[in-house]
Design a protein around this motif. Structure first.
Motif, mmCIF file in Angstrom:
data_model
loop_
_atom_site.group_PDB
_atom_site.id
_atom_site.type_symbol
_atom_site.label_atom_id
_atom_site.label_comp_id
_atom_site.label_asym_id
_atom_site.label_seq_id
_atom_site.Cartn_x
_atom_site.Cartn_y
_atom_site.Cartn_z
ATOM 1 N N HIS A 1 2.057 1.900 -3.509
ATOM 2 C CA HIS A 1 0.983 2.464 -4.311
ATOM 3 C C HIS A 1 0.758 3.934 -3.967
ATOM 4 O O HIS A 1 0.524 4.764 -4.859
ATOM 5 N N PHE B 1 -5.948 -2.365 -6.613
ATOM 6 C CA PHE B 1 -6.100 -0.918 -6.605
ATOM 7 C C PHE B 1 -6.925 -0.428 -7.796
ATOM 8 O O PHE B 1 -7.108 -1.152 -8.777
ATOM 9 N N PRO C 1 -4.831 6.734 -3.545
ATOM 10 C CA PRO C 1 -3.470 6.264 -3.288
ATOM 11 C C PRO C 1 -3.341 5.492 -1.981
ATOM 12 O O PRO C 1 -3.792 5.944 -0.933
ATOM 13 N N CYS D 1 0.832 -1.212 0.000
ATOM 14 C CA CYS D 1 0.000 0.000 0.000
ATOM 15 C C CYS D 1 0.864 1.258 0.000
ATOM 16 O O CYS D 1 0.509 2.258 -0.644
ATOM 17 N N GLY E 1 -2.742 1.637 -11.338
ATOM 18 C CA GLY E 1 -1.354 1.422 -10.949
ATOM 19 C C GLY E 1 -0.993 -0.004 -10.608
ATOM 20 O O GLY E 1 0.124 -0.279 -10.167
ATOM 21 N N ASN E 2 -1.915 -0.949 -10.823
ATOM 22 C CA ASN E 2 -1.648 -2.337 -10.445
ATOM 23 C C ASN E 2 -0.477 -2.939 -11.222
ATOM 24 O O ASN E 2 0.365 -3.639 -10.650
ATOM 25 N N VAL F 1 2.846 -1.543 -9.814
ATOM 26 C CA VAL F 1 3.168 -2.121 -8.502
ATOM 27 C C VAL F 1 3.581 -3.589 -8.662
ATOM 28 O O VAL F 1 4.546 -4.046 -8.030
#
Length: 394
Positions: free
Chosen positions: A139, A218, A153, A136, A221-222, A225
């Protein structure tokens, strides 16, 4: 091995449409991985390539110089997969407070990727566990500004999403419904920390990447990450001392095959086919990183000799050159600050370096000029290694 579907479906709703969310079975795979002789050989070769890559940190005169630029190259490539247009030169100019040649949101997005990776490296150096909390935090840094700022975020999504296709009914993947994300990530955290059993670092990195991409926890942005997890797993496992292995270019070049194999893991449980592909990526990318580092080291050494022959301007030109060798795109102000030389002296040295083809001015302006170490940037951007077709283990 074809184990059958590697998860279960549960009814969900996305954008008012009923759809089945896919909940992956916790790692490791059952039955366990089947190590054919060719696949075992690929694992061994990948480990050898990683060993050569890790040795760079002791063999290079200045490993930090290479790492600075290589990390940023990965940030650009990983973000390009998500649709940004920023180049390495754009990012480096942005970091020098100069205008990049692409929309500012694109380069800000790439800069956030660097910040996320730096944060992950710093946390692991503090013996912070590779955990759901760290995921987390990655992210949160990744989405801290630009287009990501409004995408929750650092928080798991609270709505159903999907991957590929204009609607859930045509999607290539509908990930777990929101209420299952925390448990899915907790299961992944257990696997990353050797519960219920330990796995080899490369196997851990390969399997956890697929699992994270399947969970897609998420709003955005997966993919980035998920790609960040790979070097962080290897750092955490002490396989690498520095984050020098990045697979984004390989995934980008072989994008269709990459997505095909992720899907095949979910539909057929064929983890071995994915591992075969992943180990190819590791071996090729590690080999390329070693080759690139050696080429840059040789380039810098050759150019130092060229500059030493400049006569009375050699001393000041050498100071300017060393600043550019550390960061291959620099503003005049930045070079002055690092070398403690006057703007006049720095400008004279830059003109001399430009006259012998070592640097080039990148803005076309009279004020706020930025110079790039041309051959260094060209070497970083040379990716011919992936022109060859993929081999398979059969």
């Amino acid at each position: 091995m074809q184990r059958g579907i590697s998860g279960r479906f549960e009814p969900s709703v996305a954008h008012g449409l009923a759809c089945p969310g896919f909940i992956p079975t916790p790692l490791p795979p059952i039955p366990g991985l089947e190590w054919s002789a060719p696949l075992q050989e690929k694992l061994d070769q990948a480990h050898l390539a990683l060993g050569r890559l890790d040795s760079l940190t002791t063999l290079l005169p200045d490993a930090a110089m290479f790492l600075y630029s290589y990390v940023r190259k990965e940030a650009v490539l990983s973000s390009q997969i998500e649709g940004t247009q920023s180049s390495l030169a754009d990012l480096l100019m942005f970091e020098e407070d100069a205008a990049p040649g692409v929309p500012i949101d694109d380069v800000t997005e790439v800069s956030c990727y660097v910040a996320a990776l730096d944060h992950g490296i710093a946390r692991l150096a503090q013996d912070f566990p590779l955990s759901s909390r760290l995921i987390c935090e990655l992210h949160e840094h990744l989405m801290q500004s630009g287009r990501g700022a409004g995408k929750a975020p650092g928080q798991y999504r609270r709505i159903q999403n999907w991957v590929g296709g204009p609607s859930p009914s045509t999607a290539s993947l509908v990930p777990p419904p929101p209420q299952h994300i925390a448990q899915c990530i907790a299961d992944l955290e257990n696997f990353l920390n050797d519960v219920p059993q330990r796995h080899a670092p490369l196997v851990k990195a390969a399997l956890s990447h697929v699992q994270f991409e399947t969970i897609h926890p998420f709003l955005d942005g997966n993919g980035r990450v998920g790609r960040l997890l790979i070097p962080l797993v290897l750092l955490n496992e002490k396989v690498l001392q520095q984050p020098l292995l990045y697979l984004s270019l390989f995934f980008k070049v072989h994008r269709s095959r990459y997505y095909e194999l992720l899907t095949r893991v979910r539909t057929h449980g064929d983890w071995e086919a994915w591992l075969d592909f992943f180990l190819d990526a590791v071996q090729l990318c590690a080999t390329q990183a070693v080759d690139t580092a050696r080429q840059i080291n040789q380039l810098v050494s050759r150019d130092r000799l060229r500059i030493a022959a400049l006569g009375r301007t050699a001393a000041s030109a050498t100071l300017v050159f060393e600043a550019l060798a550390k960061r291959p795109v620099r503003s005049v102000h930045s070079i002055c600050k690092e070398t403690l030389q006057s703007p006049g002296t720095v400008n004279t040295a830059l003109l001399r370096l430009e006259s012998i083809g070592i640097v080039r001015e990148m803005t076309g302006k009279r004020r706020g000029r930025v110079f790039g170490y041309s051959a260094y940037l060209d070497t970083l951007n040379r990716d011919a290694l992936f022109d060859a077709p993929l081999a398979t283990s059969g």
